[in-house]
Design an enzyme around this catalytic site. Sequence first.
Site, PDB file in Angstrom:
ATOM      1  N   GLU A 285     -11.638   3.903   9.356  1.00 13.40           N
ATOM      2  CA  GLU A 285     -12.165   2.844   8.698  1.00 13.40           C
ATOM      3  C   GLU A 285     -11.295   1.569   9.590  1.00 13.40           C
ATOM      4  OE1 GLU A 285     -13.204   5.110   4.302  1.00 13.40           O
ATOM      5  OE2 GLU A 285     -10.930   3.865   4.228  1.00 13.40           O
TER       6      GLU A 285
ATOM      7  N   VAL B  97     -17.894  10.830   0.738  1.00 12.17           N
ATOM      8  CA  VAL B  97     -19.342  10.886   0.163  1.00 12.17           C
ATOM      9  C   VAL B  97     -20.421  10.072   0.841  1.00 12.17           C
ATOM     10  CG1 VAL B  97     -19.778   9.814  -1.627  1.00 12.17           C
ATOM     11  CG2 VAL B  97     -17.875  10.463  -1.815  1.00 12.17           C
TER      12      VAL B  97
ATOM     13  N   HIS C   2     -15.771  -4.522   4.934  1.00 14.94           N
ATOM     14  CA  HIS C   2     -15.638  -2.738   5.435  1.00 14.94           C
ATOM     15  C   HIS C   2     -16.255  -2.382   6.353  1.00 14.94           C
ATOM     16  CE1 HIS C   2     -13.762   1.272   4.202  1.00 14.94           C
ATOM     17  NE2 HIS C   2     -14.476   1.215   4.919  1.00 14.94           N
TER      18      HIS C   2
ATOM     19  N   LYS D 112       0.845  -1.249  -0.058  1.00 16.81           N
ATOM     20  CA  LYS D 112      -0.046   0.100   0.268  1.00 16.81           C
ATOM     21  C   LYS D 112       0.857   1.349   0.488  1.00 16.81           C
ATOM     22  CE  LYS D 112      -4.545  -0.851   2.608  1.00 16.81           C
ATOM     23  NZ  LYS D 112      -5.099  -0.825   3.969  1.00 16.81           N
TER      24      LYS D 112
ATOM     25  N   ASN E 157      -9.691   8.707   7.144  1.00 17.26           N
ATOM     26  CA  ASN E 157     -10.175  10.160   6.643  1.00 17.26           C
ATOM     27  C   ASN E 157     -10.740  11.315   7.131  1.00 17.26           C
ATOM     28  OD1 ASN E 157     -11.649   7.827   3.768  1.00 17.26           O
ATOM     29  ND2 ASN E 157     -10.080   8.254   4.219  1.00 17.26           N
TER      30      ASN E 157
ATOM     31  N   GLY F 274      -8.100   4.035  -3.650  1.00 19.49           N
ATOM     32  CA  GLY F 274      -7.271   2.106  -4.622  1.00 19.49           C
ATOM     33  C   GLY F 274      -6.428   2.228  -4.959  1.00 19.49           C
TER      34      GLY F 274
ATOM     35  N   ARG G 291     -24.330   4.618  -5.366  1.00 14.93           N
ATOM     36  CA  ARG G 291     -23.258   5.815  -5.707  1.00 14.93           C
ATOM     37  C   ARG G 291     -24.356   5.884  -6.945  1.00 14.93           C
ATOM     38  NH1 ARG G 291     -17.738   6.966  -3.333  1.00 14.93           N
ATOM     39  NH2 ARG G 291     -18.344   6.130  -1.000  1.00 14.93           N
TER      40      ARG G 291
ATOM     41  N   ARG H  30     -12.065  14.671   6.509  1.00 18.13           N
ATOM     42  CA  ARG H  30     -12.431  15.107   5.901  1.00 18.13           C
ATOM     43  C   ARG H  30     -14.740  13.947   5.724  1.00 18.13           C
ATOM     44  NH1 ARG H  30     -13.540  11.202   2.099  1.00 18.13           N
ATOM     45  NH2 ARG H  30     -11.832  10.078   1.595  1.00 18.13           N
TER      46      ARG H  30
ATOM     47  N   GLU I  12      -7.143   3.012   8.408  1.00 24.34           N
ATOM     48  CA  GLU I  12      -6.390   4.740   8.006  1.00 24.34           C
ATOM     49  C   GLU I  12      -7.940   5.723   7.918  1.00 24.34           C
ATOM     50  OE1 GLU I  12      -6.933   6.252   3.695  1.00 24.34           O
ATOM     51  OE2 GLU I  12      -8.757   4.949   2.851  1.00 24.34           O
TER      52      GLU I  12
HETATM   53  P1  ADP Z   1      -7.977   3.523  -0.158  1.00 21.81           P
HETATM   54  O1  ADP Z   1      -6.979   4.976   1.014  1.00 21.81           O
HETATM   55  O2  ADP Z   1      -6.709   3.451  -1.513  1.00 21.81           O
HETATM   56  O3  ADP Z   1      -9.247   4.144   0.062  1.00 21.81           O
HETATM   57  P2  ADP Z   1      -8.028   2.224   1.781  1.00 21.81           P
HETATM   58  O4  ADP Z   1      -6.996   1.367   2.710  1.00 21.81           O
HETATM   59  O5  ADP Z   1      -8.797   2.555   2.207  1.00 21.81           O
HETATM   60  O6  ADP Z   1      -6.902   2.422   0.650  1.00 21.81           O
HETATM   61  O7  ADP Z   1      -8.812   0.347   1.562  1.00 21.81           O
HETATM   62  C1  ADP Z   1      -9.484   0.336   0.772  1.00 21.81           C
HETATM   63  C2  ADP Z   1     -10.108  -1.029  -0.092  1.00 21.81           C
HETATM   64  O8  ADP Z   1      -9.365  -1.841  -0.095  1.00 21.81           O
HETATM   65  C3  ADP Z   1     -10.967  -1.658   1.591  1.00 21.81           C
HETATM   66  O9  ADP Z   1     -12.364  -1.160   1.597  1.00 21.81           O
HETATM   67  C4  ADP Z   1     -10.751  -3.174   1.720  1.00 21.81           C
HETATM   68  O10 ADP Z   1     -11.887  -3.251   0.361  1.00 21.81           O
HETATM   69  C5  ADP Z   1      -9.579  -2.765   0.707  1.00 21.81           C
HETATM   70  N1  ADP Z   1      -8.237  -3.437   1.207  1.00 21.81           N
HETATM   71  C6  ADP Z   1      -7.502  -2.155   2.382  1.00 21.81           C
HETATM   72  N2  ADP Z   1      -6.814  -3.283   2.905  1.00 21.81           N
HETATM   73  C7  ADP Z   1      -6.605  -4.238   2.666  1.00 21.81           C
HETATM   74  C8  ADP Z   1      -6.213  -5.374   3.712  1.00 21.81           C
HETATM   75  N3  ADP Z   1      -4.941  -5.436   4.291  1.00 21.81           N
HETATM   76  N4  ADP Z   1      -6.705  -6.573   3.136  1.00 21.81           N
HETATM   77  C9  ADP Z   1      -7.348  -6.465   2.104  1.00 21.81           C
HETATM   78  N5  ADP Z   1      -8.230  -5.903   1.685  1.00 21.81           N
HETATM   79  C10 ADP Z   1      -8.046  -4.942   1.847  1.00 21.81           C
END
Ligand code: ADP
Length: 448
Positions: free
Chosen positions: A275, A295, A208, A158, A290, A165, A338, A292, A288
Amino acid sequence: MFQRILVANRGEIALRILRACREMGIETVAVFSEADRGAAYLELADETYCIGPPKPADSYLRIDRIISAAEIGNVQAIHPGYGFLAENAHFADVCRSCNIEFIGPTTESMQLLGDKNSARQIAKQVGVPVVPGSEGLVRNEAEAVRIAHQIGFPVLIKAAAGGGGRGMRLALNDLSLKSAFQQAQAEAEAAFGSGELYIEKYIEHPRHVEVQILGDNYGNVVHLWERDCTIQRRHQKLIEESPSPVLRPEVRQAICQAAVRLAKAAGYTNAGTVEFLVDKDQNFYFIEVNARIQVEHPVTEMVTGIDLIKAQIRIAAGEPLPFRQEDIPHRGVAIECRINAEDPKRNFRPSPGKIEQLIVPGGFGVRFDSHAHAGYTVPPHYDSMIGKLIVHQPTRQEAIACMRRALQELRIQGVTTTVPLYQEILAHPAFVSGQVDTTFVERTWPSE
Ligand code: ADP
């Protein structure tokens, strides 16, 4: 209270903020790019200024132009909405150094939480579980391989600066890890100007779940319960609901309290979302913050009766939170879809263009937040969301029935939308019973 606010955004969220200001008796200044010139929602503003060509980098991301508009418009505060400059700590800093309040958290807490890696460290300090992963940033492929072996495949690479994403790659073994590392780095550098990466264990079949929080300038932080955003495609949310259809009551309490602990530890103020991923045994892991408005905030507004945009403005103006945790209700079930101008059958390819006909649903418990109308042209330069359909009903079964009815009423001609896909999702037994994970949409409707 502020007399005049500038809205540094476009589309439905700009309209949402303009509406809140109007109801509060606050005058507004709106800014627009050449692509949005003449848009109907701009008529709700008291003053409008063009800030440049269509490309976001030339308009909605131009701090100098937005500050100029704020100076000329003589505003006391700027609401950034979501996206664009909403989580840009430098922008918040520039606003405040010009004596203009930034409607959002302090620069310090934005910096602490905006970097996903440092947010993980704070979470650990206050006993909020995080996904197992690297202690800090991962510098190169060799280090990535070593850490992946420690935590076990599959792993997710990440971007520390990530969002939407992007800069995220799954790796199943050593070989795919190396290419995933390079791809994530290149994508993160292109999207965020920073190729800093970290590694997390890939949680299999996760849901999520996120928690809405509000903090004032006096150290009070409350949560407004959770939203379940498990219905996604390519890590981007499509349908959100509250409450989560599956969380056990004690897990729900624990996750909401964890969010408040984290926000307090970061000195968080204003509206934010913490989140989490929830695994099949309902263990939850912080991913993480957010920093702010999001949506999907209307889902929370419907079940709590609290207007989050007005709350943001009041907090930024220095008002203390008008409620305590125990005063925040959660009534019924809200679901949001959405409505995107995208073709789900073609890998969600954007479908910009002119909306020839738009018939908006209504009736008990139906809300449609949108800047679109018949004759409106969806510009190709921005994200493809054209509106949000939200329903609020006493039970989940009724909410699903209401949403299906509202989606039937909603008629959009001229652009392809995600509406037909939502009809299928809402009718699917797995969705109805709540037995889904974040890969449900991709598995059930694979792109052609
Ligand atoms: P972004 O900030 O790019 O949206 P996030 O960290 O919020 O990234 O993650 C977005 C989505 O990615 C999550 O809702 C989940 O579906 C998937 N995800 C993130 N981290 C993991 C993980 N460790 N294992 C499985 N899926 C993940």
